[in-house]
Every structure is written in C-alpha cells, then in structure tokens.
Design an enzyme around this catalytic site. Sequence first.
Site, PDB file in Angstrom:
ATOM      1  N   LYS A  74      21.816  56.243  43.246  1.00  0.00           N
ATOM      2  CA  LYS A  74      20.564  56.939  43.587  1.00  0.00           C
ATOM      3  C   LYS A  74      19.911  56.270  44.807  1.00  0.00           C
ATOM      4  O   LYS A  74      19.341  56.943  45.663  1.00  0.00           O
ATOM      5  CB  LYS A  74      19.607  56.935  42.385  1.00  0.00           C
ATOM      6  CG  LYS A  74      20.063  57.845  41.250  1.00  0.00           C
ATOM      7  CD  LYS A  74      19.232  57.666  39.984  1.00  0.00           C
ATOM      8  CE  LYS A  74      19.815  58.489  38.833  1.00  0.00           C
ATOM      9  NZ  LYS A  74      19.087  58.337  37.559  1.00  0.00           N
ATOM     10  N   GLN A 117      15.155  54.555  34.428  1.00  0.00           N
ATOM     11  CA  GLN A 117      16.527  54.883  34.059  1.00  0.00           C
ATOM     12  C   GLN A 117      16.718  54.788  32.548  1.00  0.00           C
ATOM     13  O   GLN A 117      16.319  53.814  31.926  1.00  0.00           O
ATOM     14  CB  GLN A 117      17.498  53.940  34.806  1.00  0.00           C
ATOM     15  CG  GLN A 117      18.971  54.274  34.613  1.00  0.00           C
ATOM     16  CD  GLN A 117      19.378  55.634  35.174  1.00  0.00           C
ATOM     17  OE1 GLN A 117      18.798  56.126  36.133  1.00  0.00           O
ATOM     18  NE2 GLN A 117      20.364  56.253  34.557  1.00  0.00           N
ATOM     19  N   ASP A 140      12.013  62.901  36.930  1.00  0.00           N
ATOM     20  CA  ASP A 140      13.038  63.452  36.040  1.00  0.00           C
ATOM     21  C   ASP A 140      12.569  64.710  35.308  1.00  0.00           C
ATOM     22  O   ASP A 140      13.381  65.416  34.718  1.00  0.00           O
ATOM     23  CB  ASP A 140      13.385  62.416  34.956  1.00  0.00           C
ATOM     24  CG  ASP A 140      14.404  61.398  35.422  1.00  0.00           C
ATOM     25  OD1 ASP A 140      15.428  61.802  35.986  1.00  0.00           O
ATOM     26  OD2 ASP A 140      14.169  60.196  35.204  1.00  0.00           O
TER      27      ASP A 140
HETATM   28  N1  GUN Z   1      20.254  58.525  32.143  1.00  0.00           N
HETATM   29  C1  GUN Z   1      21.207  59.492  32.126  1.00  0.00           C
HETATM   30  N2  GUN Z   1      20.824  60.545  32.874  1.00  0.00           N
HETATM   31  C2  GUN Z   1      19.611  60.257  33.362  1.00  0.00           C
HETATM   32  C3  GUN Z   1      18.704  60.959  34.197  1.00  0.00           C
HETATM   33  O1  GUN Z   1      18.939  62.099  34.636  1.00  0.00           O
HETATM   34  N3  GUN Z   1      17.525  60.305  34.483  1.00  0.00           N
HETATM   35  C4  GUN Z   1      17.231  59.061  33.992  1.00  0.00           C
HETATM   36  N4  GUN Z   1      16.056  58.530  34.311  1.00  0.00           N
HETATM   37  N5  GUN Z   1      18.055  58.400  33.198  1.00  0.00           N
HETATM   38  C5  GUN Z   1      19.235  58.988  32.888  1.00  0.00           C
END
Ligand code: GUN
Length: 304
Positions: A74, A117, A140
């Site tokens: 990311k 995350q 998110d």
């Molecule tokens: N863990 C797995 N997928 C995601 C996601 O799309 N966002 C976040 N913050 N954590 C994750």
Amino acid sequence: MKTMNNKLIDGRRLQVPTLKIDTKIIDGKAIAENVKLEVKQHAQRFAAQYGRKPHIAMIVIGRNPASEIYVRNKNKDCEDCDIDQTTYKLPDTTQERLESLIHELNATETVDAILVQMPLPKNLDAKAIQNAIAWEKDADGFGIENTGKLWSGITDATCACTPNGIRHMLHECVSLESLKGKHAVIVNRSNIVGKPMAAMLLDMDMTVTICHSKTENIKTYTKTADLLITAVGQPGFIKPEDIKPGAIVIDVSMNKDAHNKLCGDCEDLTGVAGYITPVPGGVGPMTRAMLMQNIISCAYKRLK
Ligand code: GUN
C-alpha cells in the site's frame, strides 16, 4: 469449442459431443493500473488546488507477516499515485493508546484518510477501533456510518475496497446490465468482504445468497450461481463440478499450495467457467487500487 466425451448411456459407452466454454481471464492487474493512473491525475489536481498532496495515515500493529507485506504494498501504491503516507508501526499497544492516536489523527488537518490494518492482536477490540476513525477519514469504509450508508444506498459512502474492486472488475469485463436478476453466491460473511459485497450486488439488482462455514450442503448453492465469489481460504475448495457452466467466478483468497505457491480457492476452472480471476493478479491489485481511490475521495470530501 466442441470436444468428445465418453458417457454411459442406456448401459452403452458412447462418444458424445460436449461444449467446452471459452473461459476468459479477468486481468485485475491491468484494470488496477488504469485506476491508479486516474487516481494519480486526481492527486496531482488536488495538490495544485490545496498546496499539498492527499495524505493517508496507516497503522499496523504487531508482527503479522501478511499485514506487513500488505502495508508495504500500500505504501508503494501511494508513491505510484503521488499520495503522501505516514505509517505507524506499533510492536504492541493498548486499546486506549491506539484510540488516542486515532483521535489525534482525526484532528490533524493534513491527514485526509486513516487505515488500521486488520487483523488486530487479540487484546484489541477491532470494531471499537474502526469506529474511532472519523467517518470522513475512514479509508476502508469499515465504520458504522459508511456501512450504514452503503446498506441504505446513500452514494457518498466510502466502500470497502475488496468488494468495490470486484464491482469495478465486473463493470469493466461484463455488462452490469446483464447481471440484473441473476443469482450471486458469496462464500464469506465477513465485514471486509461478504457483507459489503452483498449490499453492492443487491444494489446491482442481483439475487444474493451468502454462504459461510455453517451452511449445510454449500455446493448445492455454488452450483446455482451465475456469479460466484469465494473467500474461504482453502486451496481446491471450488472444483469444476461445483459451478454452473459459464459462471463468473471471482476468487478473493490468497493461499499457499503444497508447493508454497500462491493460489486461491479454485481448482483450474478453464473450459467450465465463463470468467475467472487469477490468483495472484486478480482481486488483490484491485483492492489496493480502490484504496487509492478512497483516499482521494476522503481528501475531497473533507475539503469541499
Ligand atoms: N486486512 C485484510 N484486508 C484488509 C483491508 O481491506 N483493510 C484493512 N485495513 N485490513 C485488511
């Protein structure tokens, strides 16, 4: 494509022709690259207008190797898209300290978006953390305001990245009009994938079934799906005989097979599925591209 198949009919073995489907691969990586190019243009326009780049704060807690890789990817996407990022790597923390960091970031004028995350270490309450993020900075879309807006059909919701990426891939590769009234089966009921995906597919006028680990006779559902979305985390879970010929199959999982090679939930479905997404190179890059899009929309939402 026509092939001959040996079948037992009235006690006799006969060669009968069967139609093999010309399966198309949905190239998530290529679609994601195009999305990122568009995001970069928006980021540059934002910087010209406001004198700074859009900015996301990412928080990763503990030493989960998969989470570390996701966050590193990311970070690289942000660099590609001309988005500023600050990453907070916390070896461990308490609920109070993490919520206090989030409140500080909520109040920081130059932070447009915040991401924590998942999954979190067991001592932390993930729902409370997701809801501590100000709704307009919720990159998110996992907080209750954005979730509620999504289920209410309110269009300024920030949508969860994985289902949003799947919707975008379907829009690019299959006409959304052709999916109206068709049956979508989602094998996953998480807040990250299954539930927001169901809301989006309902909005596309599909008929939606969600299956999960307690569903009885799961394959009776998968066999009736025109669109099958699987996020089970089990290599080989979906076999050619488990799907309807011509189905669109979206494989969300990222597993390792017996040879330590990345794979999804599906066996090779070529010749049976109408469309499949590769693993890697399907849903993963689209999820990350949608995060970049969400950061831009958070930035504009706050400053408009
Ligand atoms: N863990 C797995 N997928 C995601 C996601 O799309 N966002 C976040 N913050 N954590 C994750």
